[in-house]
Scaffold this active site. Structure first.
Site: not given
Length: 400
Positions: A39, A203, A356, A380
């Site tokens: 990043r 998820k 990630g 996300g």
């Protein structure tokens, strides 16, 4: 409408100006040292462009979720790593002990053209996440121009991504944010064909919005990881004690009914009683008392052939590992998908990787960042954008 970028204004307009750049330096820090620095490296083109054009570059970021001013979450190690990276270009990086206040104002007043100042963790102030009006004014008062190069935080209506940005007359996108929006917009609106989506991770609820938008456009949707077990249960397949999102079972049933020809699910699994269990089994259906922790060898062969067999055309998007890849016994599925993505890229297919965990999986597989077309810094945020959700940090750049 795409936001204006730093290239859309005269480069001379940055000279001597204080430019507040929202970056995402939310990286892993251990014992005062930065771990994975992807990043940080992705923001370097924007930082160096502004610095070389005479801007006084003020960098703002959060790190983790500190409870107050927790020294474990200081950005000081990040400033050190940033200096190591930019030092080769002869750029000096300074570090401020706070992100607002008199001490910061003094630091900024002493900046010369081309200087870089990294502010301390924004989240040391709860007003950052609350998008507090007074905090927004303090942040904005410290600069003349606003640049957002942190796509991965742009789905949040925080002070540094939205509230303070609104107070600037000139607000622009950095190179990294521009690239993210371009690739994801292409995928969301008109992806090159064949278009394939690979989804993993735990998820399923975080991926439903994106899947609803992508399923009609995709030629194939490959589902692995824990997310697959909800779909398999919806099909009546025995899943043992694998993770199931019972609340999303009805959605999975509808998706399977409507897109049965597109959705590919695992047909065998690496199962065990727990992640620490050394007595693993390769099974077609998972028995009671056991859970699936990776896709099996037959599934690896099917999935890998689908990913790599694009003959140099189309686009593939991958978000989420195929299993608990942190444990070697459950890493084969993810490693093979990573290598198949690289093979597809070298054959000429556009390949995008998000999240990630997915980046860590690529590293574990020995697949370099330049072996895919683009690695998104925000898993996300990418999913939210693909779902068509509002991105306050992007939309605020488009309003002037």
């Amino acid at each position: 409408m795409a936001p204006r970028t730093v290239l859309d204004v005269d480069a001379k307009s940055f000279e001597g100006e204080r430019v507040l750049v929202r970056v995402d330096f939310n990286v892993s820090v251990s014992n005062g040292s930065v771990g994975e620095d992807y990043r940080i490296r992705m923001t370097i083109p924007t930082i160096e462009y502004l610095s070389k054009n005479g801007a006084k570059v003020i960098l703002a970021s959060h790190l983790g979720r500190p409870d107050g001013r927790d020294p474990d979450y200081t950005l000081a190690p990040v400033a050190k790593r940033l200096q190591e990276i930019t030092g080769r270009a002869g750029i000096k990086v300074r570090f401020a002990s706070d992100c607002v206040g008199p001490a910061v104002e003094t630091e900024i007043a002493q900046m010369g053209k081309g200087d870089i100042l990294l502010l301390e963790n924004l989240r040391f102030h709860p007003e950052e996440e609350a998008n507090d009006e007074e905090f927004c004014k303090k942040l904005a008062s410290q600069a003349d121009i606003y640049v957002n190069d942190a796509f991965s935080t742009s789905h949040r209506k925080h002070a540094s991504t939205y509230g303070a940005a609104r107070l600037f007359d000139t607000r622009l996108a950095g190179f990294n944010l521009k690239k993210e929006v371009e690739y994801l917009s292409m995928m969301r609106e008109n992806p090159p064909k064949p278009f394939k989506v690979v989804v993993g991770g735990v998820k399923i609820k975080d991926k439903i919005g994106a899947l609803e938008n992508l399923l009609p456009k995709a030629d194939k949707v490959i589902i692995g990881g824990a997310a697959a077990y909800t779909f398999l249960m919806a099909k009546g397949v025995k899943t043992g004690k694998s993770l199931i999102d019972h609340e999303r079972l009805p959605w999975a049933e509808k998706a399977l009914a409507k897109y049965a020809d597109k959705i590919m699910l695992p047909t065998d699994h690496v199962a065990a009683q727990s992640p620490a269990d050394t007595s693993i089994m390769m099974v077609k259906e998972i028995p009671e008392g056991m859970a699936g922790f990776d896709i099996g060898s037959e599934t690896i062969e099917r999935f890998s052939a689908e990913v790599s067999g694009t003959n140099g055309s189309g686009m593939i998007f991958w978000n989420g590992p195929m299993g608990m890849f942190e444990v070697r016994a459950f890493a084969n599925g993810t490693i093979n998908i990573a290598k198949s993505m690289a093979l597809a890229y070298w054959r000429g297919t556009k390949t995008l990787v998000g999240g990630g965990d997915t980046l860590e999986a690529m590293k574990k597989a020995g697949v370099a960042e330049n072996a895919v077309s683009h690695v998104s810094t925000g898993g996300g945020a990418s999913l939210r954008y693909l779902a068509g959700d509002e991105m306050p940090g992007v939309s605020v750049l488009q309003t002037k």
